[in-house]
Design an enzyme around this catalytic site. Structure first.
Site, PDB file in Angstrom:
ATOM      1  N   HIS A 217      98.693  46.598  74.729  1.00 49.10           N
ATOM      2  CA  HIS A 217      98.948  47.339  73.578  1.00 49.10           C
ATOM      3  C   HIS A 217      99.023  48.820  73.654  1.00 49.10           C
ATOM      4  O   HIS A 217      99.977  49.456  73.020  1.00 49.10           O
ATOM      5  CB  HIS A 217      97.397  47.217  72.772  1.00 49.10           C
ATOM      6  CG  HIS A 217      97.066  46.113  72.536  1.00 49.10           C
ATOM      7  ND1 HIS A 217      95.648  45.562  73.117  1.00 49.10           N
ATOM      8  CD2 HIS A 217      97.189  45.087  71.619  1.00 49.10           C
ATOM      9  CE1 HIS A 217      95.205  44.281  72.420  1.00 49.10           C
ATOM     10  NE2 HIS A 217      96.253  44.083  71.622  1.00 49.10           N
TER      11      HIS A 217
ATOM     12  N   SER B 220      95.364  40.154  77.836  1.00 46.25           N
ATOM     13  CA  SER B 220      94.871  39.371  76.278  1.00 46.25           C
ATOM     14  C   SER B 220      93.659  39.887  76.239  1.00 46.25           C
ATOM     15  O   SER B 220      92.793  39.874  76.793  1.00 46.25           O
ATOM     16  CB  SER B 220      95.189  38.050  76.393  1.00 46.25           C
ATOM     17  OG  SER B 220      94.481  37.286  75.319  1.00 46.25           O
TER      18      SER B 220
END
Lengths: 285, 285
Positions: free
Chosen positions: B37, B185
């Site tokens: 991210h 993740s």
């Protein structure tokens, strides 16, 4: 007025207008313009720096046995009318540019599309919301103008815009009528002179309903029955639906409260016409 | 960095940024941020005047037996990470603000959502496209950043944007991996130490496939079998799918041509992990 046939060309024009800080007013149509469309364009002209009108007979919103092929198309007739109403950009894309091979994305509003025209025309509103979402993506309007004649379409678009947080203001505009009361529609062109006369029953029965409600009638079934009875007196008319609903969720009501929509779909010969009456009775009833 | 919890507050900020002519970069996430991210946020920072990141665990994209309730949420952990990566506005809406009572509009991409994760998670991509369409409506980004780890999601979003003519550039960004190769993740947090070790089989089998393809293997079934065999050697791993597809339509292929995607979904204990390899072989094969 610029006439634009391609998506990429329109993108350039919109991008330039955005850079110049112009507000954009948008009038989506299927063409064969009438005074109803033009009233939307004039209103858009008064409120925006750039006025875009689209003319696109959207195959996705027609059912298999509907009038997609026959729908009237005449750009040489429409273009000067749009220009006179103040349109800056007339966007007339081809089907292959809007739905290229492999096209696979659809926007669907549930619930309020299951009733009225949605019930008789499965898939119709899915076609409408998909093409309007596409056109909003292309035109990026600040304001988009829709006529109240297509009352359910207007509610469906409002719901889509609200649910998807689309950055556009939907401006509802009043139905424009012929002098004798017939709601303007491109499909009126299908009517023979006798059918044209018979079509007056839509407005006439709505005016009767309006009078009854103004006189204090609050029983929705009585309104439905009066309207249906009047339409049945017209031999060329065949009722698709007579709805007395709340005007927001479009659900049928028993008692008329602060707000009511009486909506009709009637076949006159082969031509399916719609019309409606919307009343705010807050404080009255 | 501003933390914004309400749709209406975000609208004001976006509207102000647009007035100032700032370009907007957008990074949609479900939070519990990791280096993947943050790499998107840093890239957005370099390319835009305003960087918006959303954190929203979207109930619509979780199936009934999936991990919606358990999905890790920790804003006090995420906020400083987002700020350090250059985020200006962190948008963390509530579910009732995104999907108020009566919510009824859905965006659906057909065909490419029927395979891979779409086959094992019915309705998942409909939830993804709907929330991303909403977030695009709210944030009105010039550019939106997505990681290639979620390869099918990226293709589905690209397809939605293309089909609906959305005025946003989708920027694909490379998968970020742990030092030992595990794709980052938020769901890696579910793994026990033994499972964490077992999870390495995803990347290991993809690297093996990459070597084989580089060495000239063009039989897609051989690749599928080699990858599947390697995963089956790991006792904690259970294959959901091993796909060798064309990387665009995501259809399974027989022969590997100019472009190939090898995509995996594997359960490690209760945790479903995905990873993929994308190769451009144009001119090589």
């Amino acid at each position: 007025m610029q006439i634009v046939h391609y998506v990429e060309e329109l993108r350039g024009i919109i991008s330039e207008a955005k850079k110049q800080g112009k507000s954009i007013g948008f009038v989506p149509t299927m063409g064969y313009l009438h005074e109803g469309h033009l009233s939307l364009a004039r209103r858009a002209r008064g409120e925006n720096g750039l006025v875009v009108m689209s003319i696109f007979v959207n195959p996705l919103q027609f059912g298999v046995n509907e009038d997609y092929e026959d729908y009237p198309r005449d750009l040489s007739r429409d273009a000067p009318m749009a220009e006179a109403a103040g349109v800056d950009v007339l966007f007339c894309p081809g089907v292959a540019d809007m739905y290229p091979r492999g096209y696979a994305t659809f926007v669907e509003v549930e619930e309020i599309t299951a009733v009225l025209c949605g019930a008789s025309r499965p898939g119709h509103f899915r076609g409408v919301t998909t093409v309007v979402a596409k056109l909003f993506g292309l035109v990026q309007p600040d304001r988009a103008y829709f006529g109240q004649k297509d009352a359910q379409q207007l509610r469906v678009i409002e719901k889509m815009v609200e649910d998807l947080n689309m950055p556009v203001e939907i401006v509802p505009c009043p139905t424009v009528r012929e002098l004798d009361g017939l709601a303007m529609s491109s499909r009126n062109a299908y009517l023979s002179p006798r059918e044209r006369e018979a079509a007056l029953v839509l407005n006439r029965s709505l005016r009767r309903a309006e009078e009854a409600i103004r006189a204090g009638e609050r029983d929705a079934n009585r309104i439905r029955e009066q309207v249906a009875a009047m339409i049945r007196e017209e031999p060329l008319a065949e009722i698709d639906y007579v709805s007395v609903n709340d005007g927001v969720t479009l659900r049928e009501i028993e008692r008329i409260g602060d707000r009511v929509m009486v909506a009709l779909a009637v076949r006159i010969g082969m031509t399916r016409l719609i019309d409606n009456l919307q009343m705010n009775l807050g404080g009255e009833g």
